[in-house]
Scaffold this active site. Structure first.
Site, PDB file in Angstrom:
ATOM      1  CB  CYS A  11      56.898   6.254  34.053  1.00 13.38           C
ATOM      2  SG  CYS A  11      58.149   5.297  34.752  1.00 13.38           S
ATOM      3  CG  ASP A  12      53.974   5.334  31.349  1.00 14.00           C
ATOM      4  OD1 ASP A  12      54.450   6.034  31.184  1.00 14.00           O
ATOM      5  OD2 ASP A  12      54.694   4.224  31.107  1.00 14.00           O
ATOM      6  CB  CYS A  31      57.418   2.530  34.432  1.00 14.35           C
ATOM      7  SG  CYS A  31      57.923   3.775  35.960  1.00 14.35           S
TER       8      CYS A  31
END
Ligand code: NDP
Length: 306
Positions: free
Chosen positions: A135-136, A132
């Protein structure tokens, strides 16, 4: 073993549904499944959950949501539902050994990222390997990133990653991308993105953290190593709906079909929320939002039908 409301799944959607339903005195029971807390428990820091300005670990966030649901009386069952009977009421859900019935059911079983299953992938999850970028990606400022996949998600995430990363190398197993034309054009025009066609990742190599990717050209079988601080696998997701086959309407990819803008399904009294209805946004906060829909829809339905 009869409950007014059964909630299946314990990600942000399931627990948000539980918080709302418990506060509405529906006394829900939540079956948390074999990955309690859902996909967020496999990430490290979550920085885009509103209300947590300093970020929060995925596992801590899920623990807080669970506590909040319990505070209002939701019952948490550490079991996995393997079978459901939704063709007549009361509805029936089964674990391996027990059978439960309910007047209404909320399905929040989420989706699982597809992984490659190559050596090093599990070992470096959270230490360079992610599924993701939203997200990261932020953790890869000025770093070299390699990504696998040629769909719309890969193109979108590759573009997103170039905001931070020094370079993004996309490995594509065929000689063409699956992504829509417009998404392809955007990625192809981005000078920070490089494509390697007919190329597959074979192994992830590093000591304490990821250092390089061994790749293979699937036409010539030639191998070489590509230096990488990050490795993003964006080859699609699979909704967790195998146990629902034949019980509820699914789309061609296995996602539950909901009535747009609601958590209603084609079965009256059965509601669905979170990633199991959403192949597109797949964020914790959007899942939580539809978890709220599901509880409110269930509450209204129950007050008219029981
Ligand atoms: P897709 O299934 O569309 O694409 C998956 C990609 O991963 C393909 O390029 C596929 O290659 C590749 N792949 C699959 N398995 C492997 C493997 N084992 N090794 C290497 N490569 C592999 O998934 P997406 O997540 O990209 O998209 C899901 C849906 O969401 C789509 O309908 C998409 O259009 C939509 N979407 C739309 C967006 C938008 O419009 N803004 C943004 C994001 C998603 P191959 O082609 O060879 O099978």
């Amino acid at each position: 073993m009869h409950h007014k409301l059964i909630i299946i799944g314990s990600g942000p959607a399931g627990y948000t549904a539980a918080i709302y339903a418990a506060r509405a005195e529906l006394h829900p029971i939540v079956f948390i499944g074999d990955q309690p807390g859902g996909q967020l428990t496999t990430t490290t820091e979550v920085e885009n959950w509103p209300g947590e300005p300093d970020g929060i670990q995925g596992t801590d966030l899920m623990e807080k949501l669970k506590k909040q649901a319990e505070r209002f009386g939701a019952e948490i069952a550490g079991k996995t539902i393997t079978e459901v009977g939704l063709s007549s009421r009361p509805f029936v859900v089964k674990t391996g050994s027990d059978t439960y019935s309910a007047d209404a059911v909320i399905i929040a079983t989420g989706a699982s990222a597809r992984w490659l299953g190559i050596p090093g992938e599990d070992r470096f999850k959270g230490k360079g390997v992610s599924a993701c970028a939203t997200c990261d990606g932020f953790f890869f400022r000025d770093k070299k990133v390699v990504m696998v996949g040629g769909g719309d998600t890969a193109m979108e995430e590759a573009n997103f990653l170039t905001r931070f990363a020094e370079s993004v190398t996309v490995l594509v197993r065929r000689d063409e991308l699956r992504a829509s034309k417009i998404m392809q054009e955007r990625a192809l025009a981005n000078p920070k993105i490089k494509f390697m066609y007919f190329t597959e990742a074979k192994e992830l190599i590093g000591d304490q953290k990821l250092e390089k990717i061994r790749v293979i050209n699937n036409q010539t079988n030639e191998e070489h190593d590509v230096p990488a601080d990050g490795f993003f696998v964006t080859i699609g997701h699979k909704p967790n709906t195998d146990f629902l086959a034949g019980q509820i309407e699914l789309d061609a990819k296995g996602y539950i079909k909901n009535v747009p803008g609601t958590a209603k399904t084609n079965v009256e009294g059965v509601f669905a929320c979170g990633d199991v209805i959403d192949p597109y946004y797949r964020q914790a906060i959007t899942s939580a939002g539809t978890g709220c829909w599901a509880a409110l829809d269930a509450e209204r339905w129950l007050s008219n039908n029981s």
